[in-house]
Write a protein that holds these residues in place. Sequence first.
Motif, PDB file in Angstrom:
ATOM      1  N   ALA A   1     -24.478  55.599 -45.914  1.00  0.00           N
ATOM      2  CA  ALA A   1     -23.183  54.069 -45.265  1.00  0.00           C
ATOM      3  C   ALA A   1     -25.010  52.883 -46.122  1.00  0.00           C
ATOM      4  CB  ALA A   1     -22.468  53.701 -44.566  1.00  0.00           C
ATOM      5  N   SER A   2     -26.339  53.021 -44.913  1.00  0.00           N
ATOM      6  CA  SER A   2     -27.425  51.761 -45.079  1.00  0.00           C
ATOM      7  C   SER A   2     -28.058  52.252 -46.907  1.00  0.00           C
ATOM      8  CB  SER A   2     -28.595  52.860 -43.600  1.00  0.00           C
ATOM      9  OG  SER A   2     -28.546  53.669 -44.552  1.00  0.00           O
ATOM     10  N   LEU A   3     -27.963  53.563 -47.269  1.00  0.00           N
ATOM     11  CA  LEU A   3     -28.344  53.483 -48.538  1.00  0.00           C
ATOM     12  C   LEU A   3     -27.422  52.449 -49.545  1.00  0.00           C
ATOM     13  CD1 LEU A   3     -30.277  54.495 -51.079  1.00  0.00           C
ATOM     14  CD2 LEU A   3     -28.273  56.353 -51.402  1.00  0.00           C
ATOM     15  N   GLY A   4     -26.027  52.570 -49.264  1.00  0.00           N
ATOM     16  CA  GLY A   4     -25.241  51.319 -50.061  1.00  0.00           C
ATOM     17  C   GLY A   4     -25.387  50.552 -49.822  1.00  0.00           C
TER      18      GLY A   4
ATOM     19  N   LEU B   1     -12.620  50.323 -45.495  1.00  0.00           N
ATOM     20  CA  LEU B   1     -12.231  51.652 -45.679  1.00  0.00           C
ATOM     21  C   LEU B   1     -13.320  52.836 -45.734  1.00  0.00           C
ATOM     22  CD1 LEU B   1      -8.681  51.823 -47.261  1.00  0.00           C
ATOM     23  CD2 LEU B   1      -9.129  52.544 -44.573  1.00  0.00           C
ATOM     24  N   ILE B   2     -14.314  52.854 -46.449  1.00  0.00           N
ATOM     25  CA  ILE B   2     -15.052  53.067 -47.074  1.00  0.00           C
ATOM     26  C   ILE B   2     -16.018  53.407 -45.612  1.00  0.00           C
ATOM     27  CG2 ILE B   2     -17.359  54.000 -48.372  1.00  0.00           C
ATOM     28  CD1 ILE B   2     -15.827  52.931 -50.271  1.00  0.00           C
ATOM     29  N   TYR B   3     -16.896  52.267 -45.434  1.00  0.00           N
ATOM     30  CA  TYR B   3     -17.849  51.721 -44.224  1.00  0.00           C
ATOM     31  C   TYR B   3     -17.266  52.916 -42.651  1.00  0.00           C
ATOM     32  CZ  TYR B   3     -21.042  50.096 -41.521  1.00  0.00           C
ATOM     33  OH  TYR B   3     -22.598  49.735 -40.948  1.00  0.00           O
ATOM     34  N   VAL B   4     -15.884  52.411 -42.112  1.00  0.00           N
ATOM     35  CA  VAL B   4     -15.792  52.959 -41.378  1.00  0.00           C
ATOM     36  C   VAL B   4     -15.560  54.634 -41.741  1.00  0.00           C
ATOM     37  CG1 VAL B   4     -13.540  53.063 -39.513  1.00  0.00           C
ATOM     38  CG2 VAL B   4     -14.576  51.384 -40.312  1.00  0.00           C
ATOM     39  N   TYR B   5     -14.830  55.600 -42.879  1.00  0.00           N
ATOM     40  CA  TYR B   5     -14.557  56.500 -42.810  1.00  0.00           C
ATOM     41  C   TYR B   5     -16.562  57.435 -42.652  1.00  0.00           C
ATOM     42  CZ  TYR B   5     -14.581  61.007 -44.947  1.00  0.00           C
ATOM     43  OH  TYR B   5     -14.483  62.422 -45.050  1.00  0.00           O
TER      44      TYR B   5
ATOM     45  N   TRP C   1     -21.673  59.416 -52.911  1.00  0.00           N
ATOM     46  CA  TRP C   1     -19.895  58.506 -53.780  1.00  0.00           C
ATOM     47  C   TRP C   1     -20.646  57.066 -52.586  1.00  0.00           C
ATOM     48  CZ3 TRP C   1     -15.829  57.576 -50.834  1.00  0.00           C
ATOM     49  CH2 TRP C   1     -15.264  58.627 -49.787  1.00  0.00           C
ATOM     50  N   ILE C   2     -20.247  57.501 -51.550  1.00  0.00           N
ATOM     51  CA  ILE C   2     -20.253  56.134 -50.134  1.00  0.00           C
ATOM     52  C   ILE C   2     -21.091  55.250 -50.703  1.00  0.00           C
ATOM     53  CG2 ILE C   2     -20.589  55.831 -47.882  1.00  0.00           C
ATOM     54  CD1 ILE C   2     -19.498  59.401 -47.505  1.00  0.00           C
ATOM     55  N   ALA C   3     -21.951  56.059 -50.726  1.00  0.00           N
ATOM     56  CA  ALA C   3     -23.304  54.857 -51.025  1.00  0.00           C
ATOM     57  C   ALA C   3     -22.797  53.307 -52.209  1.00  0.00           C
ATOM     58  CB  ALA C   3     -24.682  55.637 -51.151  1.00  0.00           C
ATOM     59  N   LEU C   4     -22.650  54.728 -52.960  1.00  0.00           N
ATOM     60  CA  LEU C   4     -21.953  53.515 -54.041  1.00  0.00           C
ATOM     61  C   LEU C   4     -20.993  52.679 -54.283  1.00  0.00           C
ATOM     62  CD1 LEU C   4     -23.905  55.927 -57.468  1.00  0.00           C
ATOM     63  CD2 LEU C   4     -24.944  53.998 -56.436  1.00  0.00           C
ATOM     64  N   GLY C   5     -19.658  53.797 -53.629  1.00  0.00           N
ATOM     65  CA  GLY C   5     -18.426  53.045 -53.154  1.00  0.00           C
ATOM     66  C   GLY C   5     -18.974  52.076 -52.116  1.00  0.00           C
ATOM     67  N   LEU C   6     -20.047  51.926 -51.741  1.00  0.00           N
ATOM     68  CA  LEU C   6     -20.009  50.531 -50.638  1.00  0.00           C
ATOM     69  C   LEU C   6     -20.580  49.275 -51.592  1.00  0.00           C
ATOM     70  CD1 LEU C   6     -21.080  51.987 -47.576  1.00  0.00           C
ATOM     71  CD2 LEU C   6     -19.219  50.577 -47.234  1.00  0.00           C
ATOM     72  N   ALA C   7     -21.648  49.909 -52.325  1.00  0.00           N
ATOM     73  CA  ALA C   7     -22.487  48.699 -52.965  1.00  0.00           C
ATOM     74  C   ALA C   7     -21.281  48.324 -54.180  1.00  0.00           C
ATOM     75  CB  ALA C   7     -23.584  49.487 -53.976  1.00  0.00           C
ATOM     76  N   PHE C   8     -20.528  49.008 -54.995  1.00  0.00           N
ATOM     77  CA  PHE C   8     -20.059  48.335 -56.066  1.00  0.00           C
ATOM     78  C   PHE C   8     -18.860  47.924 -55.197  1.00  0.00           C
ATOM     79  CE2 PHE C   8     -22.372  51.033 -59.061  1.00  0.00           C
ATOM     80  CZ  PHE C   8     -22.352  50.537 -59.866  1.00  0.00           C
ATOM     81  N   SER C   9     -18.055  48.069 -53.954  1.00  0.00           N
ATOM     82  CA  SER C   9     -17.244  47.606 -53.946  1.00  0.00           C
ATOM     83  C   SER C   9     -17.449  46.047 -53.060  1.00  0.00           C
ATOM     84  CB  SER C   9     -16.440  47.777 -52.301  1.00  0.00           C
ATOM     85  OG  SER C   9     -17.152  47.954 -51.687  1.00  0.00           O
ATOM     86  N   PHE C  10     -18.879  46.341 -52.199  1.00  0.00           N
ATOM     87  CA  PHE C  10     -19.613  44.735 -51.934  1.00  0.00           C
ATOM     88  C   PHE C  10     -19.754  43.494 -52.949  1.00  0.00           C
ATOM     89  CE2 PHE C  10     -21.877  42.456 -49.624  1.00  0.00           C
ATOM     90  CZ  PHE C  10     -21.144  42.408 -47.866  1.00  0.00           C
TER      91      PHE C  10
END
Length: 314
Positions: free
Chosen positions: A108-111, A94-98, A158-167
């Motif tokens: 997103a790439s930073l994430g 969801l975060i990545y598509v958003y 938050w997008i970068a860290l949301g992606l990093a932590f969820s993954f």
Amino acid sequence: MTSPSPATDRVSPSGLGFAVSAYVLWGAMPIVFFSLKESGAIEIVAWRIVLSLVFCAILLVFTRGYRRVLAIIRDRKTFWTLGLGGAFVVVNWLIYVYASLNGHIVEASLGYFTNPIVTVLLGVVILRERLRPLQWVALGISALAVLVLSIGYGSFPWIALGLAFSFGFYGLVKKNVGPKADAIGGLAVETAFLAPIAVVVLLVLSADGQLAAGTAGAGHLTLTLFLGAITAIPLILFAAAARRLPLTYMGLAQYLAPILQLIVAVFIFHEAMPPERWLGFAIVWLALAILTFDLFRHSSRTRLGSAAEAPGAP
């Protein structure tokens, strides 16, 4: 005593090919999602869940891999652990598509650049792992990068860290499962947990007249129907690479995806990269360079130690 796997002794050209192919496909994902922008993030993710399950089911039937899935289902701990993995997957998707649809592909790439560092952090906090000095240095530099990027973005990334932590949490789940679930069988079980919710979401969107698939043109519908294959094929390639390459090479290959995402963001979607963003990325890259150097050095020592201790191994 079992002999060492070839993957730990030499670099397989086919393994490199599989790894590069997987990460190139992952790196190009924003282009696919942006092409489906009429659907919005929630519909895209819902279709991705349902069609990934369908695609995995077809593969499992043709390869007779359904026996592995049945074994997963019988192992209750593995089964419910993969269900938890599915929850982290849907948050990540969801975060990545958003981000792909709303001009945040750079973040997103930073994430995904940050993900290896977050994985190390989670190892300390959750698994109580002891870090080597250079790993601590990399974590400290990464904290500085978050501060610089927060100032540069004008808001918390938050997008970068949301992606990093969820993954990162997803990686912990997969580590806990280990070899009990292969890539396709694991994805099938994860998406099976999510599929009922995804189907309800699609039915609600359809009832409200908000379902884009089927109403946004034949090209849009065709691309939507390929979402299952687009999701599963990189996973298959990644699994094939992981069986053929040393961990250190897999670790290096993972940077291909965020590099491509950054290229796509800047040169295709023309997202802004002011100096403070470049500075933040440079600090993250410095942390990754230190982490990678430490990984290679530790891996080299581990191989030497393993060779010396091998005769005593069961």
